[in-house]
Write an enzyme that holds these catalytic residues in place. Structure first.
Site, PDB file in Angstrom:
ATOM      1  N   GLN A  10       0.831  -1.194   0.000  1.00 50.57           N
ATOM      2  CA  GLN A  10       0.000   0.000   0.000  1.00 50.57           C
ATOM      3  C   GLN A  10       0.868   1.247   0.000  1.00 50.57           C
ATOM      4  OE1 GLN A  10      -3.189  -0.277   2.780  1.00 50.57           O
ATOM      5  NE2 GLN A  10      -3.788   1.857   2.583  1.00 50.57           N
ATOM      6  N   SER A  91       4.295  -6.369   2.628  1.00 51.45           N
ATOM      7  CA  SER A  91       3.031  -6.164   3.336  1.00 51.45           C
ATOM      8  C   SER A  91       1.868  -6.684   2.488  1.00 51.45           C
ATOM      9  CB  SER A  91       2.871  -4.681   3.694  1.00 51.45           C
ATOM     10  OG  SER A  91       1.771  -4.487   4.539  1.00 51.45           O
ATOM     11  N   LEU A  92       0.966  -5.810   2.039  1.00 53.71           N
ATOM     12  CA  LEU A  92      -0.124  -6.231   1.173  1.00 53.71           C
ATOM     13  C   LEU A  92       0.400  -7.010  -0.027  1.00 53.71           C
ATOM     14  CD1 LEU A  92      -1.519  -5.045  -1.744  1.00 53.71           C
ATOM     15  CD2 LEU A  92      -2.939  -6.256  -0.074  1.00 53.71           C
ATOM     16  N   ARG A 116      -9.374  -7.398   4.918  1.00 58.99           N
ATOM     17  CA  ARG A 116      -8.185  -7.003   5.681  1.00 58.99           C
ATOM     18  C   ARG A 116      -8.072  -5.484   5.754  1.00 58.99           C
ATOM     19  NH1 ARG A 116      -2.710  -5.838   4.034  1.00 58.99           N
ATOM     20  NH2 ARG A 116      -1.108  -6.601   5.510  1.00 58.99           N
ATOM     21  N   HIS A 198       1.425  -3.013  11.146  1.00 55.46           N
ATOM     22  CA  HIS A 198       2.530  -3.883  11.557  1.00 55.46           C
ATOM     23  C   HIS A 198       3.044  -3.556  12.956  1.00 55.46           C
ATOM     24  CE1 HIS A 198       2.390  -5.409   7.532  1.00 55.46           C
ATOM     25  NE2 HIS A 198       2.592  -4.208   7.043  1.00 55.46           N
ATOM     26  N   GLN A 247       1.442 -11.204  10.386  1.00 55.18           N
ATOM     27  CA  GLN A 247       1.963 -10.051   9.643  1.00 55.18           C
ATOM     28  C   GLN A 247       1.281  -8.741  10.034  1.00 55.18           C
ATOM     29  OE1 GLN A 247       0.628  -8.413   6.133  1.00 55.18           O
ATOM     30  NE2 GLN A 247       2.246  -9.285   4.852  1.00 55.18           N
TER      31      GLN A 247
END
Length: 308
Positions: A10, A91-92, A116, A198, A247
């Protein structure tokens, strides 16, 4: 030359992304329309004609980025691009990697990251959390500054040597930023994000997201995917679910993921998604790595030609 695929997270999204690629490949628009149908929004309209603020929302940006990455991956495959040795996503982007590697069906992946994104956005009211990029300070020093700052603030992304992102309560992040500057950081930049990702503040999202993960069909991927939480390949479907859940509240060990790709012999990275963030980080991690971004038509054609 051995290539590894990396998928952006993102922040890489922008209105009009993949526009020139979509002009040459009708499959891009079809994938965005399919993704929009899966989550009940006109994703193509938002991505190509919407406002920046609408696309920046976590629940929209995440499915949009996954769709963009998957559309590029399909074009790469159809065009005879080299099969990557392994994959990783930031991440994503880890979800994009897993979809492209066959662990999720595309529509299931879109629905999962949409859920999410909504849960992450709802976990902490806007303005109460923050993230900041600390530049020019070694990671152990950043960690020490966070420990010295009152409140919840921890390292969230280990992006490259001298580039660590911190996350936590807004006031605690401000104090840690001041500590990092006093410790010699070259710059400290507050990020325009909708939440402190995170870190432990995402725990409420994790408790609700576990149900969505459990309800989603997952397979072991056809191509190895290194996970953010430990820079390792999951040995089972249960481990994939566990890693994706962890995560949310633990750091992205991106440097370690890139090193893990290199340990398999990867010497060229293909950034499969909009923007060039990961290509830039790759050069900071190891200048010997070749990195190419395929989010624009010229870059896609050049990468396909060099990989032929």
């Amino acid at each position: 030359m051995s290539c590894g695929f990396v998928f952006p997270g993102q922040g890489s999204q922008f209105v009009g992304m993949l526009g020139d690629v979509a002009g040459a490949h009708e499959s891009v628009r079809r994938r965005f329309e399919e993704a929009g149908d899966a989550i009940g929004i006109d994703l193509w309209e938002i991505v190509h004609n919407g406002e920046d603020a609408a696309l920046a929302g976590t629940a929209v940006a995440q499915p949009a980025l996954l769709t963009a990455s998957f559309a590029l991956w399909e074009i790469w495959q159809r065009s005879g691009g080299a099969r990557p040795v392994a994959m990783a996503g930031h991440s994503l982007g880890e979800y994009s990697a897993l979809v492209c590697a066959g662990a999720f069906d595309f529509a299931d992946g879109v629905r999962l990251v949409h859920r999410r994104g909504r849960l992450m956005q709802e976990a902490v009211p806007r303005g109460r959390g923050a993230m900041a990029a600390i530049l020019g300070l070694d990671a152990p020093d950043v960690e020490s500054c966070c420990e010295q700052s009152e409140g919840v603030v921890t390292a969230a992304n280990y992006n490259a040597p001298g580039q660590t992102v911190i996350a936590g309560e807004a006031s605690a992040v401000d104090r840690a930023v001041a500590q990092c500057k006093a410790a010699g950081a070259r710059r400290a930049v507050l990020l325009d994000v909708s939440g402190p990702f995170h870190c432990e503040l995402m725990a409420p999202a994790g408790r609700r997201f576990a149900e969505a993960l459990e309800a989603t069909a997952i397979r072991l991927p056809d191509i190895e995917v290194f996970h953010n939480v430990d820079a390792r390949v999951a040995a089972s479907v249960a481990a994939i679910r566990q890693n994706l859940l962890a995560q949310l509240t633990t750091p992205v060990f991106w440097i370690d993921c890139v090193r893990a790709l290199q340990a398999l012999g990867v010497d060229a990275l293909v950034e499969c998604g909009p923007g060039k963030v990961l290509s830039g980080l790759a050069r900071r991690i190891d200048r010997s790595l070749q990195a190419s971004a395929i989010g624009e038509l010229n870059g896609l054609c050049a990468a396909l030609e060099s990989a032929a």
